[in-house]
Design a protein around this motif. Structure first.
Motif, short mmCIF file in Angstrom:
data_model
loop_
_atom_site.label_atom_id
_atom_site.label_comp_id
_atom_site.label_asym_id
_atom_site.label_seq_id
_atom_site.Cartn_x
_atom_site.Cartn_y
_atom_site.Cartn_z
N ASN A 48 -12.87 -44.31 22.54
CA ASN A 48 -12.19 -45.47 23.03
C ASN A 48 -11.64 -45.21 24.39
OD1 ASN A 48 -12.67 -47.99 21.80
ND2 ASN A 48 -11.28 -47.28 19.93
N ALA A 49 -10.85 -44.32 24.61
CA ALA A 49 -10.29 -43.90 25.55
C ALA A 49 -11.30 -43.64 26.63
CB ALA A 49 -9.33 -42.72 25.61
N ASP A 50 -12.19 -42.91 26.43
CA ASP A 50 -13.52 -42.68 27.30
C ASP A 50 -14.10 -43.94 27.85
OD1 ASP A 50 -14.09 -40.08 28.18
OD2 ASP A 50 -16.20 -40.37 27.48
N MET A 51 -14.19 -44.99 27.05
CA MET A 51 -14.82 -46.10 27.21
C MET A 51 -14.14 -47.11 28.07
SD MET A 51 -16.37 -48.66 24.40
CE MET A 51 -14.76 -49.57 24.38
N GLU A 52 -12.75 -46.99 27.68
CA GLU A 52 -11.79 -47.96 28.56
C GLU A 52 -11.66 -47.47 29.84
OE1 GLU A 52 -7.95 -48.10 26.37
OE2 GLU A 52 -9.04 -49.39 24.93
N ALA A 53 -11.55 -46.06 30.16
CA ALA A 53 -11.42 -45.49 31.51
C ALA A 53 -12.69 -45.77 32.24
CB ALA A 53 -11.35 -44.12 31.31
N TYR A 54 -13.72 -45.93 31.61
CA TYR A 54 -15.37 -46.22 32.41
C TYR A 54 -15.07 -47.84 32.92
CZ TYR A 54 -20.02 -47.57 33.03
OH TYR A 54 -21.18 -48.22 33.60
N TYR A 55 -14.74 -48.71 31.99
CA TYR A 55 -14.78 -50.18 32.29
C TYR A 55 -13.38 -50.24 33.30
CZ TYR A 55 -18.62 -51.12 29.17
OH TYR A 55 -19.74 -50.99 28.61
N GLU A 56 -12.33 -49.62 33.27
CA GLU A 56 -11.37 -49.84 33.92
C GLU A 56 -11.66 -49.49 35.45
OE1 GLU A 56 -7.58 -50.42 35.13
OE2 GLU A 56 -8.35 -50.46 33.06
N LYS A 57 -12.42 -48.23 35.58
CA LYS A 57 -12.99 -47.84 36.90
C LYS A 57 -14.04 -48.65 37.22
CE LYS A 57 -13.85 -43.60 35.03
NZ LYS A 57 -14.49 -42.48 35.02
N LYS A 189 -12.82 -42.57 42.50
CA LYS A 189 -12.11 -43.13 41.30
C LYS A 189 -13.11 -42.52 40.14
CE LYS A 189 -15.11 -47.30 41.36
NZ LYS A 189 -14.83 -48.73 41.12
N ASP A 190 -14.01 -41.73 40.31
CA ASP A 190 -14.88 -41.52 39.19
C ASP A 190 -15.06 -39.88 39.35
OD1 ASP A 190 -16.34 -41.79 36.85
OD2 ASP A 190 -17.98 -42.76 37.71
N SER A 196 -22.13 -40.47 40.15
CA SER A 196 -20.80 -41.47 39.75
C SER A 196 -20.59 -42.68 40.80
CB SER A 196 -19.73 -40.45 39.81
OG SER A 196 -19.22 -40.36 41.19
N MET A 197 -19.62 -43.23 40.30
CA MET A 197 -19.36 -44.49 41.06
C MET A 197 -19.02 -44.10 42.41
SD MET A 197 -17.54 -46.94 38.36
CE MET A 197 -17.73 -46.69 36.58
N ASP A 198 -18.69 -42.94 42.42
CA ASP A 198 -18.02 -42.48 44.22
C ASP A 198 -19.47 -42.04 44.92
OD1 ASP A 198 -15.42 -42.59 43.39
OD2 ASP A 198 -15.42 -40.69 42.60
N ASP A 199 -20.52 -42.21 44.39
CA ASP A 199 -21.86 -41.69 45.09
C ASP A 199 -22.28 -43.17 45.38
OD1 ASP A 199 -23.78 -40.42 46.10
OD2 ASP A 199 -24.66 -39.55 44.24
N ALA A 200 -21.67 -43.67 46.56
CA ALA A 200 -22.25 -45.12 46.82
C ALA A 200 -21.57 -45.28 48.23
CB ALA A 200 -21.74 -46.16 45.85
N ILE A 201 -22.31 -46.44 48.85
CA ILE A 201 -21.85 -46.92 50.31
C ILE A 201 -22.09 -48.14 50.30
CG2 ILE A 201 -22.78 -44.63 51.45
CD1 ILE A 201 -24.52 -46.26 52.94
N VAL A 202 -21.20 -49.07 50.96
CA VAL A 202 -21.59 -50.39 51.12
C VAL A 202 -21.89 -50.71 52.60
CG1 VAL A 202 -19.02 -51.01 51.25
CG2 VAL A 202 -20.65 -52.54 50.46
N VAL A 203 -22.86 -51.71 52.97
CA VAL A 203 -22.92 -52.16 54.06
C VAL A 203 -22.83 -53.58 54.17
CG1 VAL A 203 -24.56 -50.11 54.60
CG2 VAL A 203 -25.55 -52.46 53.91
#
Ligand SMILES: Nc1ncnc2c1ncn2[C@@H]1O[C@H](COP(=O)(O)OP(=O)(O)OP(=O)(O)O)[C@@H](O)[C@H]1O
Ligand SMILES: [Mg+2]
Lengths: 398, 238
Positions: A48-57, A189-190, A196-203
């Motif tokens: 649960n904690a794992d999952m909550e952390a995921y959705y939190e991020k 954040k990940d 991970s969610m940190d492997d991203a860029i936005v344009v």
């Protein structure tokens, strides 16, 4: 009165320690039951904690809108109208709205490449909608949208993989050959890991024409204030879409981003229910084991019971004696089970989640009480049976 | 009257082939402070009688009044209370509890009388001293000889200070010297007002009682006052 109870407890302890092997085997059911319950509960808590952390991020309370246009020649881009509608008419319940197109590709800076990053096309609200916070530099701006600026804001892993210790702000990277100037970096954040969610860029989404060669934006994310507003937000967006899209040439879907989270929450809830059921069955079996041994003990000790009754013991005394013995047996089993539960939780928490997981105090206290209650419940029948023996019959037993 | 029984019968396996009439129509009254010996050969029904008198067993037929109250009208709680407060038992088979040590065994009936621990231990030690076994107070019953266990059983009965002592062959496992000592204790208790019911197959021991009831095949065949030996000897010397 307290003295007598203490003596009863002492006698129960003595008869348990007199037959150590048997007492241990009797406890085994309760011991395994309690140990298993605690470990399982901890594992589920960890999940649960794992999952909550995921959705939190990931960010909660998001509505995903996807539009499909069939008539490519006569298309109408709804982006400005939709953003305008959310900003003006839904401002009481919506935090923001952003185009949200996901692409893959290759990022390069100097000799470094990154093939795993997700390239998002969004507006200045993209970070808010998707739970990213700026660490350095600046975020995308409305001006970037209007000017179709060739800029990007990068996630922590992209910064690390392309730049290492170099400051990325102001540097130019390429995305599939298109040069993009890095104007900002988001906080990790990940875990700053690949994919991970940190492997991203936005344009800026307005680069869609030049980079993606598409005229229209089809995917949007709307961030809603609270989960209570989700239903209303969805229905308002749906009715707006049905009014503003030609149903002959287009379709749309509106998805609740919380659905996935709720589904996995339901999953862990039903998992805990199943585990709880299994645990109850094992404790029940443990209780029956105790009852069985107590019945044997009653037969074995018929003579002792007879003597006690003959010299003046009330039924209550005999009942208490056997109940105390059963409760001490199962309580002791429960205690050892709790110890095993602690050990097992620590081990499994370390191995599966790399966390220090210990059973919740509430469950520990509950299982201690529950195991004693089981001892009393299943000891009751043998105890009453013992106390009901006729003194003379009990005396004659050998 | 302390004890009154009328037409008391105890029939095992009644109506079957192996029917046993352990007691077959017994009438008997025992008053406060008496010293009665019940004598009979083996199997004559002595233990059966004591079990009924001691409220450990119920008769098949007949009436039993203790202190003028029919025992069968008593509730289970009251019977336990009677066994605790009124009657001190000395069983034929010692019946000590193996998991308790000697003094704990002696003190156990007092636990049910709610006597505080310190007093219980004190009275247990006193009673053990009276039967010369105080040095074994910390031993387990299984570590004692038959005669020693017998004396512990006696100590347990006298420590309760009950108004009635019921003793089933209390001297059975004792040599004549210790046996005489035990009889001496029973007699001095009787002199202080305790009613003593002594069961024995031995006429020599029965002769120490003030009244002798003879049982044969579950029936009373004689019930006579007894002139103790010493009195008779005194009489003869005159
Ligand atoms: N539970 C029982 N079931 C059947 N018969 C019994 C039972 N208890 C006693 N008897 C019988 O009742 C008769 C009287 O037994 P009891 O024990 O009263 O004898 P007793 O006079 O005490 O003998 P002893 O001197 O050997 O102790 C005996 O024939 C015995 O076999
Ligand atoms: Mg007998």
């Amino acid at each position: 009165m307290r003295g007598r109870q203490l003596e009863e407890l002492k006698m129960a302890l003595e008869s348990i320690t007199d037959k150590k092997a048997r007492s241990f085997l009797t406890m085994l059911g309760i011991l395994i039951g309690v140990g298993a319950v605690l470990i399982l509960v901890t594992v589920v808590t960890g999940m649960n904690a794992d999952m909550e952390a995921y959705y939190e991020k990931l960010g909660v309370n998001k509505v995903y809108v996807t539009v499909t246009q069939y008539d490519r020649t006569n298309t109408l881009d709804i982006t400005d109208d939709l953003m305008g509608y959310v900003a003006s008419d839904m401002s009481n319940i919506a935090v923001g709205v952003t185009p949200d197109i996901e692409q893959s590709g290759t990022l390069r800076y100097g000799g470094n490449t990154n093939d795993s990053a997700v390239i998002y096309f969004g507006n200045e609200q993209w970070a808010d909608c998707n739970n990213y916070t700026l660490e350095d530099g600046r975020d995308l701006s409305e001006l970037d949208m209007d000017n179709r600026s060739m800029v990007c804001v990068i996630g922590a892993y992209v910064a690390e993989s392309l730049f290492g210790y170099i400051d990325p702000i102001g540097e130019t990277i390429t995305y599939n050959g298109y040069p993009l100037t890095v104007v900002g970096v988001y906080y990790a954040k990940d875990g700053t890991a690949e994919e991970s969610m940190d492997d991203a860029i936005v344009v800026p989404y307005t680069l869609n024409r030049s980079i993606l060669s598409t005229a229209i934006i089809t995917d949007f994310t709307i961030k809603v204030e609270t989960s209570d507003d989700m239903e209303e937000a969805m229905s308002r967006i749906e009715s707006w879409l049905s009014e503003n899209l030609d149903s002959n040439t287009s379709e749309y879907t509106v998805e609740n981003g919380n659905d996935e989270m709720n589904a996995s929450e339901d999953e862990t809830t039903s998992l805990s229910l199943i585990l709880g059921g299994v645990a109850c069955i094992s404790l029940l079996v443990g209780g029956i084991g105790i009852m069985n041994i107590m019945l044997v003990t009653v037969t074995e000790r018929a003579r002792e019971i007879g003597i006690k009754k003959a010299i003046g013991a009330q039924r209550r005394v005999i009942v208490t004696q056997f109940l105390v013995e059963a409760a001490v047996l199962s309580g002791l089993g429960g205690l050892i089970g709790i110890a095993i539960g602690y050990g097992g939780s620590l081990l499994i928490g370390k191995a599966m989640y790399d966390l220090i997981l210990v059973p919740d105090t509430m469950y520990v206290v509950a299982s201690a009480i529950f195991s004693i209650v089981i001892g009393i419940a299943f000891g009751l029948y043998p105890a009453v049976k013992a106390s009901g023996l006729q003194p003379v019959d009990a005396l004659r037993a050998d | 009257m302390l004890i009154e029984i009328h037409d008391l019968r105890k029939i095992y396996a009644e109506g079957e082939e192996n029917e046993v009439r352990a007691l077959d129509g017994v009438d008997l009254s025992i008053d406060y402070g008496e010293f009665v010996a019940i004598v009979g050969t083996s199997g004559s029904g002595k233990s059966t009688m004591m079990n009924i008198l001691g409220c450990l067993d119920v008769p098949t037929y007949g009436e039993y009044l203790l202190d003028g109250i029919p025992v069968k009208e008593r509730t289970e709680r009251e019977l336990a209370e009677i066994r605790s407060v009124k009657i001190g038992f000395i069983f034929q088979g010692y019946n000590l509890i193996p998991s308790l040590n000697v003094w704990q065994n002696v003190a156990l009936p007092m636990l049910y009388q709610r006597v505080p621990l310190a007093e219980r231990q004190q009275r247990a030690m006193d009673a053990l001293a009276q039967v010369d076994i105080a040095q074994k107070a910390e031993s387990r019953p299984t570590q004692l000889s038959g005669g020693q266990q017998q004396r512990v059983a006696i100590a347990r009965a006298i420590a309760t200070r009950s108004p009635i002592i019921m003793a089933d062959e209390p001297t059975g496992a004792l040599d004549s010297k210790t046996g005489a000592q035990v009889l001496g204790i029973l007699r001095s208790l009787n002199a202080q007002g305790t009613a003593v019911i002594l069961i024995t197959h031995d006429n020599g021991i029965a002769a120490k009682a003030k009244r002798i009831v003879r049982l044969i095949d579950g029936k009373i065949v004689s019930d006579q006052p007894n002139v103790p030996d010493e009195a008779r000897a005194l009489n003869e010397n005159m």
